[in-house]
Design a protein around this motif. Structure first.
Motif, short mmCIF file in Angstrom:
data_model
loop_
_atom_site.label_atom_id
_atom_site.label_comp_id
_atom_site.label_asym_id
_atom_site.label_seq_id
_atom_site.Cartn_x
_atom_site.Cartn_y
_atom_site.Cartn_z
N ALA A 142 18.38 -31.71 -11.89
CA ALA A 142 17.68 -32.96 -12.26
C ALA A 142 16.62 -33.31 -11.22
O ALA A 142 15.72 -34.10 -11.48
CB ALA A 142 18.70 -34.08 -12.38
N LEU A 143 16.73 -32.72 -10.03
CA LEU A 143 15.77 -33.03 -8.97
C LEU A 143 14.51 -32.17 -9.07
O LEU A 143 13.55 -32.38 -8.35
CB LEU A 143 16.41 -32.79 -7.59
CG LEU A 143 17.69 -33.54 -7.30
CD1 LEU A 143 18.16 -33.26 -5.89
CD2 LEU A 143 17.48 -35.04 -7.48
N ARG A 144 14.55 -31.16 -9.95
CA ARG A 144 13.39 -30.27 -10.08
C ARG A 144 13.15 -30.04 -11.57
O ARG A 144 13.91 -29.34 -12.23
CB ARG A 144 13.71 -28.95 -9.37
CG ARG A 144 12.83 -27.81 -9.81
CD ARG A 144 12.96 -26.64 -8.89
NE ARG A 144 11.77 -26.62 -8.06
CZ ARG A 144 11.22 -25.52 -7.59
NH1 ARG A 144 11.76 -24.36 -7.82
NH2 ARG A 144 10.12 -25.58 -6.89
N THR A 145 12.10 -30.63 -12.09
CA THR A 145 11.95 -30.64 -13.54
C THR A 145 10.76 -29.81 -14.02
O THR A 145 10.44 -29.83 -15.20
CB THR A 145 11.81 -32.11 -14.03
OG1 THR A 145 10.81 -32.75 -13.24
CG2 THR A 145 13.11 -32.85 -13.89
N SER A 146 10.11 -29.10 -13.10
CA SER A 146 8.94 -28.30 -13.48
C SER A 146 9.35 -27.03 -14.23
O SER A 146 10.53 -26.70 -14.33
CB SER A 146 8.18 -27.90 -12.22
OG SER A 146 9.07 -27.26 -11.32
N THR A 147 8.34 -26.30 -14.73
CA THR A 147 8.59 -24.96 -15.27
C THR A 147 7.84 -23.96 -14.40
O THR A 147 6.89 -24.33 -13.70
CB THR A 147 8.10 -24.84 -16.73
OG1 THR A 147 6.76 -25.30 -16.83
CG2 THR A 147 8.99 -25.63 -17.68
N SER A 148 8.27 -22.69 -14.43
CA SER A 148 7.62 -21.72 -13.56
C SER A 148 7.82 -20.29 -14.06
O SER A 148 8.63 -20.05 -14.96
CB SER A 148 8.15 -21.85 -12.13
OG SER A 148 9.55 -21.79 -12.11
N VAL A 149 7.07 -19.38 -13.46
CA VAL A 149 7.24 -17.96 -13.75
C VAL A 149 6.86 -17.18 -12.50
O VAL A 149 5.98 -17.59 -11.75
CB VAL A 149 6.39 -17.53 -14.97
CG1 VAL A 149 4.90 -17.69 -14.73
CG2 VAL A 149 6.67 -16.08 -15.36
N ARG A 150 7.55 -16.09 -12.28
CA ARG A 150 7.22 -15.23 -11.12
C ARG A 150 6.31 -14.08 -11.54
O ARG A 150 6.59 -13.40 -12.53
CB ARG A 150 8.51 -14.68 -10.52
CG ARG A 150 8.23 -13.52 -9.60
CD ARG A 150 9.15 -13.41 -8.46
NE ARG A 150 9.36 -14.65 -7.73
CZ ARG A 150 10.33 -14.80 -6.85
NH1 ARG A 150 11.17 -13.82 -6.63
NH2 ARG A 150 10.48 -15.93 -6.21
N LEU A 151 5.24 -13.89 -10.79
CA LEU A 151 4.36 -12.76 -11.03
C LEU A 151 4.58 -11.73 -9.92
O LEU A 151 4.68 -12.12 -8.75
CB LEU A 151 2.90 -13.20 -11.00
CG LEU A 151 2.49 -14.34 -11.94
CD1 LEU A 151 1.00 -14.65 -11.78
CD2 LEU A 151 2.80 -13.99 -13.39
N ASP A 152 4.67 -10.48 -10.28
CA ASP A 152 4.80 -9.48 -9.23
C ASP A 152 3.41 -8.96 -8.85
O ASP A 152 2.43 -9.22 -9.55
CB ASP A 152 5.77 -8.35 -9.60
CG ASP A 152 5.33 -7.67 -10.86
OD1 ASP A 152 4.36 -6.92 -10.78
OD2 ASP A 152 5.95 -7.90 -11.92
N ALA A 153 3.36 -8.21 -7.77
CA ALA A 153 2.06 -7.83 -7.21
C ALA A 153 1.33 -6.77 -8.02
O ALA A 153 0.22 -6.39 -7.68
CB ALA A 153 2.24 -7.38 -5.77
#
Ligand SMILES: O=C(O)CCC(=O)C(=O)O
Ligand SMILES: [Fe+2]
Length: 285
Positions: free
Chosen positions: A128-139
């Motif tokens: 509940a303290l982190r509500t963003s969305t994200s994705v990891r990109l590799d190099a």
């Protein structure tokens, strides 16, 4: 008591546009670290791959386990101390030992189950303290590779092996990341597979944010308003991995969309580099 925090890992002091905005602990801003096209490419790649809820993990569980074990180890010691007294009540030492062990094993198992439940519950609370969305990109993605190359120059590193992949994070209106630490007091144990302690955090803002969405270092009275292409660099731990609690920070609630690209730099090579998204350790948030 706070352990002594030494110097952070080195930075190329001659890097173009490098500006120190806080000393002790050192925090830098670097304007135009990425160009407009590079920022847009990172955003487009993230959208293309699809973003999902930013993960969190309960950091510090080894301290809980340590405390539980300490308490449990006291059990048999108390019973042994009581042996003469219990013997006096007509029970044989063997009978008492069997009873004691049975009780102790049952207590240990219940404790273990409770502890797992506690860690899971903490994680739900932390989400509940982190509500963003994200994705990891590799190099292997060229825009992520360029960002890593520039971060290597900034930190005078011969390779990117201590970097986790590049995480693209998107906050929509109303989303936030509450005060937290990027380092983990128990990193050597809990984060061994991801290169141990986080020694540096680089964040590049991918768009201008006029209102809300600042990165705030509450203990230092420092706020950073996101500006497209600007890099924020700080050091969650010193160069030897000593946790620096002064770097507590948060992503303030966004009034409008905010995008950033983050690299965590570890003390050792990251074996899971670019493979899995590592959840933020939010203990103590
Ligand atoms: O959103 C921000 O401004 C800070 C992000 C951050 O602290 C993190 O991803 O660990
Ligand atoms: Fe952070």
């Amino acid at each position: 008591m706070m352990a002594t925090v030494g110097d952070p890992m080195p930075v190329d002091e001659t890097f173009p546009h490098l500006r120190k905005v806080h000393s002790s602990p050192e925090i830098y801003l670097i304007k135009d670290f990425l160009s407009e096209d590079e920022c847009n490419a990172l955003k487009a790649e993230a959208l293309n791959r699809g973003l999902s809820q930013s993960p969190v993990k309960y950091g510090g569980w080894t301290q809980d386990v340590g405390e539980a074990l300490r308490l449990l180890s006291v059990g048999p010691a108390v019973w042994i101390a009581l042996l003469p007294e219990l013997n006096a009540h007509g029970k044989s030492t063997i009978e008492i030992a069997v009873e004691v062990m049975g009780t102790w094993v049952a207590a240990t198992l219940s404790f273990g189950v409770l502890l797992l439940g506690w860690a899971k519950w903490r994680e739900t609370q932390l989400q509940a303290l982190r509500t963003s969305t994200s994705v990891r990109l590799d190099a292997s993605v060229s825009c992520a590779h360029k960002y890593e190359m520039r971060a290597r120059q900034l930190l005078t590193l011969p390779s990117s092996e201590t970097f986790e992949g590049v995480d693209i994070i998107r906050y929509e209106r109303g989303q936030a990341l509450k005060p937290h630490f990027d380092a983990n007091r128990e990193a050597r144990l809990e984060d061994a597979e991801r290169g141990g302690q986080v020694l540096a955090t680089a964040i590049v803002y991918l768009n201008d944010v006029r209102s809300g969405g600042r990165t705030r270092f509450g203990r230092l009275g420092l706020d950073v308003q996101p500006q497209r292409g600007e890099c924020l660099l700080f050091f969650p731990a010193d160069k030897n991995g000593a946790f620096d609690e002064r770097t507590e920070h948060e992503g303030m609630e966004a009034d409008e969309e905010k995008w950033l690209a983050r690299i965590w730099v570890h003390e050792n090579a990251v074996s899971t580099r670019g493979v899995t998204a590592t959840p933020a350790r939010l203990a103590g948030a």
